[in-house]
Design a protein around this motif. Structure first.
Motif, short mmCIF file in Angstrom:
data_model
loop_
_atom_site.label_atom_id
_atom_site.label_comp_id
_atom_site.label_asym_id
_atom_site.label_seq_id
_atom_site.Cartn_x
_atom_site.Cartn_y
_atom_site.Cartn_z
N PRO A 144 -7.13 13.40 23.19
CA PRO A 144 -8.37 13.95 22.61
C PRO A 144 -8.78 15.26 23.31
CG PRO A 144 -8.92 12.22 24.13
CD PRO A 144 -7.41 12.30 24.11
N ILE A 145 -7.94 16.27 23.25
CA ILE A 145 -8.22 17.54 23.92
C ILE A 145 -8.51 18.60 22.86
CG2 ILE A 145 -7.23 19.38 25.33
CD1 ILE A 145 -5.66 17.25 26.81
N ASP A 146 -9.56 19.34 23.07
CA ASP A 146 -9.88 20.44 22.18
C ASP A 146 -9.16 21.69 22.69
OD1 ASP A 146 -10.88 22.34 20.49
OD2 ASP A 146 -12.96 22.19 21.19
N PRO A 158 -12.64 27.05 25.50
CA PRO A 158 -12.30 28.20 26.35
C PRO A 158 -11.71 27.80 27.71
CG PRO A 158 -14.47 28.50 25.38
CD PRO A 158 -14.02 27.11 25.03
N ALA A 159 -12.21 26.75 28.32
CA ALA A 159 -11.67 26.31 29.62
C ALA A 159 -10.22 25.83 29.46
CB ALA A 159 -12.54 25.22 30.22
N LEU A 187 -4.35 26.73 30.10
CA LEU A 187 -3.02 26.87 29.51
C LEU A 187 -2.45 28.26 29.78
CD1 LEU A 187 -3.61 25.07 26.09
CD2 LEU A 187 -2.23 24.23 28.01
N ARG A 188 -3.27 29.28 29.67
CA ARG A 188 -2.80 30.65 29.91
C ARG A 188 -2.42 30.86 31.37
NH1 ARG A 188 -7.09 33.13 28.80
NH2 ARG A 188 -7.64 33.85 30.86
#
Length: 120
Positions: free
Chosen positions: A83-85, A89-90, A95-96
């Protein structure tokens, strides 16, 4: 035009993965074992350095599935649905910073086979 012949070994591995490992794999049009991301199957692709650390954490939470090593020093970790959005932004920043990617639903992942000649 006749249908392509699929090696019996590939069909056997596919059957094993589906029944013994509960991995929803299939044989793709080139005769390779593959899974399609979606439903209850998700994947995270990341640098090898982070991959082994994330794999340990997912295993502790009982969320880790097979891990695929790529010769370009990256890992793809197959997991259950989470359940990850990914638009948060965080999450995008994390990920980046770690050079990681949540694999999009619908995307196929080719599974390694014994004849590949590389580990993983």
């Amino acid at each position: 035009m006749p249908a392509p012949t699929i090696a019996e070994e590939v069909l056997g591995r596919c059957h094993y993965c589906r029944t013994a490992c509960a991995l929803p794999c299939h044989v793709d049009e080139r005769g390779r074992l593959a899974v399609t991301i979606g439903g209850t199957l998700r994947a995270l692709m990341l640098a090898e350095y982070w991959g082994y650390r994330v794999q340990e954490e997912l295993a502790a939470w009982r969320m880790s599935g097979p891990t695929i090593w790529h010769p370009v020093r990256r890992l793809t970790i197959l997991t259950g649905a989470y359940p990850i959005d990914e638009h948060d932004p965080a999450m995008r920043d994390l990920l980046r910073r770690t050079d990681s990617v949540l694999v999009e639903p619908g995307r196929p992942i080719i599974l390694p086979s014994p004849g590949d000649g590389v580990r993983g």
